[in-house]
Design a protein around this motif. Structure first.
Motif, PDB file in Angstrom:
ATOM      1  N   ASN A 101      46.186  90.440  57.518  1.00  0.00           N
ATOM      2  CA  ASN A 101      45.876  90.381  56.086  1.00  0.00           C
ATOM      3  C   ASN A 101      44.831  89.330  55.725  1.00  0.00           C
ATOM      4  O   ASN A 101      44.448  89.221  54.554  1.00  0.00           O
ATOM      5  CB  ASN A 101      47.154  90.089  55.295  1.00  0.00           C
TER       6      ASN A 101
ATOM      7  N   ASP B  63      37.530  85.250  55.674  1.00  0.00           N
ATOM      8  CA  ASP B  63      38.304  84.945  54.461  1.00  0.00           C
ATOM      9  C   ASP B  63      38.715  83.472  54.449  1.00  0.00           C
ATOM     10  O   ASP B  63      38.589  82.785  53.427  1.00  0.00           O
ATOM     11  CB  ASP B  63      39.577  85.801  54.408  1.00  0.00           C
TER      12      ASP B  63
ATOM     13  N   LEU C  24      41.084  83.780  45.630  1.00  0.00           N
ATOM     14  CA  LEU C  24      41.278  83.871  47.082  1.00  0.00           C
ATOM     15  C   LEU C  24      42.471  83.038  47.537  1.00  0.00           C
ATOM     16  O   LEU C  24      43.223  83.442  48.429  1.00  0.00           O
ATOM     17  CB  LEU C  24      40.020  83.409  47.817  1.00  0.00           C
TER      18      LEU C  24
ATOM     19  N   LYS D 161      45.181  82.326  45.849  1.00  0.00           N
ATOM     20  CA  LYS D 161      46.411  83.048  45.505  1.00  0.00           C
ATOM     21  C   LYS D 161      46.665  84.186  46.491  1.00  0.00           C
ATOM     22  O   LYS D 161      47.797  84.417  46.922  1.00  0.00           O
ATOM     23  CB  LYS D 161      46.312  83.603  44.083  1.00  0.00           C
ATOM     24  N   LYS D 162      45.595  84.877  46.846  1.00  0.00           N
ATOM     25  CA  LYS D 162      45.718  86.032  47.731  1.00  0.00           C
ATOM     26  C   LYS D 162      46.219  85.644  49.121  1.00  0.00           C
ATOM     27  O   LYS D 162      47.037  86.342  49.729  1.00  0.00           O
ATOM     28  CB  LYS D 162      44.359  86.733  47.844  1.00  0.00           C
TER      29      LYS D 162
ATOM     30  N   ASN E 109      51.620  82.628  40.750  1.00  0.00           N
ATOM     31  CA  ASN E 109      50.807  83.636  40.080  1.00  0.00           C
ATOM     32  C   ASN E 109      50.926  83.549  38.570  1.00  0.00           C
ATOM     33  O   ASN E 109      50.067  83.989  37.857  1.00  0.00           O
ATOM     34  CB  ASN E 109      51.228  85.030  40.554  1.00  0.00           C
TER      35      ASN E 109
END
Length: 310
Positions: free
Chosen positions: A170, A175, A256, A258-259, A310
């Motif tokens: 993921n 990233d 990013l 948070k992701k 979030n």
């Protein structure tokens, strides 16, 4: 040998030596001398070149007013199989997870560390920590195979590989490098935060110090500081909200961050094969305990804990 080493460094005659408990592969002794000094002598498994870089970053933290004590002395062992470090002994108590003000002060210091500019820093400071999640994102298949060998093909720990594969699937190396970076302590938990009475006195233990994505530090620190109790992994939601509200008083997590928050935390929690091989060699009795601790921690990392982020 210890007595001679301490005397040679002009700390006085040794009056007492006590081996200290520690979770990692390093071995430390608390030394008291006749000059009323207390120092820690540590046999460190990291290379001298690595520890020299850590010492440089510690100097930056010290200059910026972060409450730390730089190394007093650092030199290679006679057989070049270790590095001997002399550190200042910091007396006090550990951060108490039941005291909200302790957590708030810790959050403030973490924020100060992450706020230090890194624009002109040595590239060698980046991803220096052996526990940096980036190590799982480079040659991932080889890393997983090595990890499998390090756990001895024990089926009890296979689930660790599944957690690892999920997070690697993921989040790419690209990233990870795009995330906001800062100086990170890397192991900012209650045992490494020393208080005197009500006030934070010093941060200790810098083996994982480096420049890395700030959520490498933030996620791990939050998870360990905002537990309801040491030894468990039930997150204190009230303290978590305070921790993040205090940290993000003037900014917030990027999209990013948070992701990838969860995946960075998972990869930080899973020890590398190199670390496990060292641990198995130096502290075999602790090896399985450490892996069991990791599994319990990972089982507690669920989407529920991220709802307030979030």
């Amino acid at each position: 040998m210890i007595n001679e080493f301490i005397c040679k460094k002009k700390y006085g005659e040794v009056t007492s030596i006590r081996k200290m408990n520690g979770a990692g592969p390093n071995i430390s002794w608390l030394i008291a001398t006749d000059e009323n000094k207390k120092v820690i002598l540590q046999k460190n498994s990291l290379p001298l070149s690595h520890l020299t870089l850590i010492d440089e970053i510690m100097g930056i933290l010290f200059e910026q007013g972060i409450p730390i004590s730089p190394f007093l002395n650092i030199e290679a062992g006679s057989n070049l199989d270790c590095v001997w470090i002399i550190k200042t002994f910091v007396d006090g108590r550990n951060c108490d997870l039941s005291i909200l003000n302790d957590i708030k002060q810790a959050s403030n210091v973490l924020k100060r560390i992450h706020s230090i500019p890194i624009d002109n820093m040595n590239n060698n400071y980046y991803y220096l920590s052996p526990h940096d999640p980036i190590h799982w994102l480079v040659n991932s298949e080889d890393k997983i195979n090595n990890f499998f060998r390090s756990i001895g093909n024990d089926n009890n720990y296979i689930k660790l590989i599944k957690y690892c594969e999920e997070s690697i699937g993921n989040m790419s190396l690209h990233d990870y490098k795009k995330l906001p970076h800062s100086i990170v302590h890397g192991d900012f938990h209650g045992g490494n935060i020393i208080f005197k009475k009500k006030y934070l006195e010093q941060i200790i233990d810098f083996d994982t110090l480096c420049v890395s994505p700030r959520i490498h530090d933030l996620s791990y620190s939050w998870f360990l500081l905002c537990r309801k109790e040491r030894g468990g992994f039930n997150v204190n939601v009230e303290y978590s909200k305070m921790f993040f509200n205090n940290y993000f008083k003037n900014n917030q997590l990027s999209i990013l961050e948070k992701k990838f928050f969860k995946h960075v935390l998972i990869l930080r929690l899973i020890p590398t094969s190199d670390y496990l091989f060292q641990l198995k060699k130096s502290k075999p009795a602790f090896f399985k305990k450490y892996l069991s601790w990791t599994i319990r921690a990972l089982e507690s990392v669920s989407e529920f804990f991220y709802s307030f982020i979030n």
